[in-house]
Design a protein around this motif. Structure first.
Motif, short mmCIF file in Angstrom:
data_model
loop_
_atom_site.label_atom_id
_atom_site.label_comp_id
_atom_site.label_asym_id
_atom_site.label_seq_id
_atom_site.Cartn_x
_atom_site.Cartn_y
_atom_site.Cartn_z
N ASP A 175 31.20 51.29 34.12
CA ASP A 175 32.63 51.56 34.22
C ASP A 175 33.12 51.15 35.60
N PRO A 176 33.14 49.84 35.87
CA PRO A 176 33.45 49.38 37.24
C PRO A 176 34.85 49.79 37.72
N GLN A 177 35.81 49.84 36.82
CA GLN A 177 37.17 50.19 37.22
C GLN A 177 37.23 51.63 37.77
N ARG A 178 36.33 52.44 37.30
CA ARG A 178 36.28 53.84 37.76
C ARG A 178 35.85 53.93 39.22
N TYR A 179 34.93 53.07 39.63
CA TYR A 179 34.36 53.15 40.97
C TYR A 179 35.00 52.17 41.97
N TYR A 180 35.62 51.14 41.45
CA TYR A 180 36.21 50.11 42.30
C TYR A 180 37.35 50.68 43.13
N GLN A 181 37.32 50.43 44.44
CA GLN A 181 38.38 50.89 45.34
C GLN A 181 39.01 49.67 45.99
N GLN A 182 40.08 49.22 45.38
CA GLN A 182 40.71 47.95 45.73
C GLN A 182 41.08 47.84 47.21
N ASN A 183 41.47 48.95 47.82
CA ASN A 183 41.98 48.91 49.18
C ASN A 183 40.96 49.31 50.25
N GLU A 184 39.72 49.54 49.85
CA GLU A 184 38.72 49.86 50.87
C GLU A 184 38.43 48.61 51.69
N PRO A 185 38.05 48.74 52.96
CA PRO A 185 37.87 47.58 53.84
C PRO A 185 36.91 46.52 53.32
N LEU A 186 35.89 46.93 52.57
CA LEU A 186 34.89 45.96 52.10
C LEU A 186 34.96 45.75 50.58
N SER A 187 36.13 45.93 50.01
CA SER A 187 36.25 45.79 48.55
C SER A 187 35.97 44.36 48.09
N HIS A 188 36.08 43.40 49.01
CA HIS A 188 35.83 42.00 48.63
C HIS A 188 34.37 41.76 48.26
N PHE A 189 33.48 42.67 48.62
CA PHE A 189 32.08 42.52 48.22
C PHE A 189 31.83 43.14 46.84
N THR A 190 32.82 43.85 46.31
CA THR A 190 32.61 44.58 45.07
C THR A 190 33.29 43.93 43.86
N LYS A 191 33.99 42.81 44.09
CA LYS A 191 34.60 42.10 42.96
C LYS A 191 34.99 40.69 43.39
N ASN A 192 34.56 39.70 42.61
CA ASN A 192 34.95 38.30 42.83
C ASN A 192 34.81 37.87 44.28
N SER A 193 33.64 38.10 44.84
CA SER A 193 33.40 37.81 46.25
C SER A 193 33.58 36.33 46.59
N MET A 194 33.09 35.44 45.74
CA MET A 194 33.21 34.00 46.03
C MET A 194 34.66 33.57 46.00
N THR A 195 35.43 34.09 45.06
CA THR A 195 36.85 33.79 44.99
C THR A 195 37.56 34.22 46.26
N PHE A 196 37.24 35.41 46.74
CA PHE A 196 37.84 35.93 47.97
C PHE A 196 37.48 35.04 49.17
N ASP A 197 36.20 34.69 49.31
CA ASP A 197 35.77 33.87 50.44
C ASP A 197 36.48 32.53 50.45
N LEU A 198 36.78 32.00 49.28
CA LEU A 198 37.44 30.70 49.18
C LEU A 198 38.96 30.80 49.30
N LYS A 200 41.26 32.97 47.75
CA LYS A 200 42.13 33.33 46.62
C LYS A 200 42.10 34.84 46.37
N ASP A 201 42.94 35.27 45.45
CA ASP A 201 43.13 36.69 45.15
C ASP A 201 42.04 37.17 44.21
N LYS A 202 41.16 38.01 44.70
CA LYS A 202 40.04 38.51 43.90
C LYS A 202 40.50 39.39 42.75
N ASP A 203 41.73 39.93 42.84
CA ASP A 203 42.23 40.86 41.83
C ASP A 203 43.21 40.22 40.85
N HIS A 204 43.41 38.91 40.96
CA HIS A 204 44.33 38.24 40.03
C HIS A 204 43.72 38.25 38.63
#
Length: 401
Positions: A175-198, A200-204
């Motif tokens: 249940d990733p949506q339950r644990y995912y914290q979009q605004n935490e400082p390191l949220s980019h490691f918890t969803k679409n990390s490659m997209t973020f590094d390049l 783009k919007d990891k949450d699109h």
């Protein structure tokens, strides 16, 4: 008379080859020129086309990017090139996860040949600083394996991962949506990390096909090569031909690797869930995995396979020369800080290398130097180059006008 001449030529050739094969500093040259893909003629000289020295490697997280970064630093060092590195307050990553900005680049390194440190990619800003003929490269990894690696590596650093009761990947993906914290400082490691590094919007929403197609088109336009972690050596052969580099330029030892005993094979169900959660990364991977194989097909699969074997043989030979049979050690056991990879919090063991006391015995100065440098983690190598370039810049600034 003709037969005598022919015989003398054969003797000279065989003598020369025997000498080269027994010279530890030239074996790389021999293996480099044994095979050529169809785009290069068979010849016992290096490619006539000069090496391309303006290269930006956009490093993504948990994709074997550290191997590439170390390789790029060594290439810059070997060829006396300038590396773009950050100001001291940005540590080693241009103040990541902030966007890449010129203000975070050391003033003495704004005009550079090589870029290889972690950053959040802003294409216009990077292209504004790098030379016009810069070739752009990045790397992607199968999203299931990448997310598994990121989860265990950053488990004790990301609140989203830590909030899982049993601290398990399966628990998070249930249940990733339950644990995912979009605004935490390191949220980019918890969803679409490659997209973020390049950049783009990891949450699109991945269901927005127009956004996905525009993203893929922009990446294809930007990058001359997208390497694939699962086919790292094949990617390096393509890279070598793209940049006209030689074999020594693409030699590497595996860096920043987890201890094998801590790895587990993901079930197909977990891979599927990880890919669904990282859907934008999955689109990227599937698309650019296909483009890599198109490039391999253009070079000739048989030729690429031969060069991969040559690369792996050269690495095995160098490994034996450098370590005399010794195996990598846990980072915590490495006394030499310069060869120690970053060790994240928790139980995960990252492996590193230590050279035996007698490793230099029987080796040329060139090979000894290669042994010392090839084991340096990319960020450590970057710090060494950063200090050297900063001192040179300071000395130039102090000279009277």
């Amino acid at each position: 008379m003709k037969n005598k001449r022919r015989f003398l030529l054969i003797v000279v050739f065989c003598t020369s080859v025997t000498f080269l094969l027994h010279s530890d500093s030239i074996w790389l040259w021999i293996t480099d020129t044994t095979y050529r893909c169809p785009s290069f003629p068979f010849q016992f000289v290096l490619p006539k086309k000069p090496k391309h020295t303006n290269v930006a490697f956009i490093k993504t997280h948990k994709t074997a990017g550290t191997n590439m970064q170390s390789m790029m630093m060594r290439f810059a060092d070997r060829h006396n090139l300038t590396v773009m590195l950050p100001i001291e307050s940005c540590h080693v990553d241009f103040c990541y996860p902030q966007w890449f900005r010129a203000s975070n680049v050391h003033p003495g390194m704004l005009s550079a040949n090589i870029l290889a440190s972690h950053l959040r990619f802003d294409r216009k800003e990077v292209q504004r600083l790098m030379p016009k003929d810069t070739i752009y490269i990045t790397i992607m990894r199968e999203p299931g394996a990448m997310f598994d690696s990121a989860f265990h590596y950053y488990l004790h650093h990301c609140r989203g991962f830590l909030s899982v009761p049993d601290h398990s990947l399966s628990g998070f993906l249930a249940d990733p949506q339950r644990y995912y914290q979009q605004n935490e400082p390191l949220s980019h490691f918890t969803k679409n990390s490659m997209t973020f590094d390049l950049g783009k919007d990891k949450d699109h929403p991945a269901t927005d096909t127009a956004y996905v197609q525009a993203f893929l088109a922009e990446m294809e336009e930007t990058f001359s090569l997208v390497m694939i972690t699962e086919y790292f050596d094949e990617s390096l052969v393509v890279l070598r031909h793209l940049l006209s580099w030689d074999l020594e330029d693409i030699l590497y030892f595996r860096l920043n690797m987890r201890k094998e005993s801590t790895k587990k094979q993901l079930s197909p169900d977990l891979v599927s869930k990880a890919r669904a959660w990282n859907a934008l990364d999955t689109y990227l991977y599937v698309y650019f995995n296909a483009t890599l194989w198109e490039k391999i097909e253009a070079l000739g699969p048989g030729c690429v396979e031969r060069e991969v074997r040559e690369l792996q043989q050269a690495q095995d030979d160098l490994m034996r020369s450098c370590f005399k049979g010794k195996k990598p050690l846990r980072a915590a056991k490495l006394i030499n800080i310069e060869s120690r990879p970053w060790q994240p919090a928790g139980d995960i063991d990252i492996m590193g290398y230590v050279l035996p006391e007698n490793f230099s015995h029987g080796l040329s100065q060139h090979t000894q130097e290669l042994c010392r440098k090839i084991i340096l983690p990319g960020y450590v190598y970057g710090k060494i180059i950063q200090r050297s370039q900063a001192e040179s810049y300071k000395a130039c600034q102090q000279q009277p006008i």
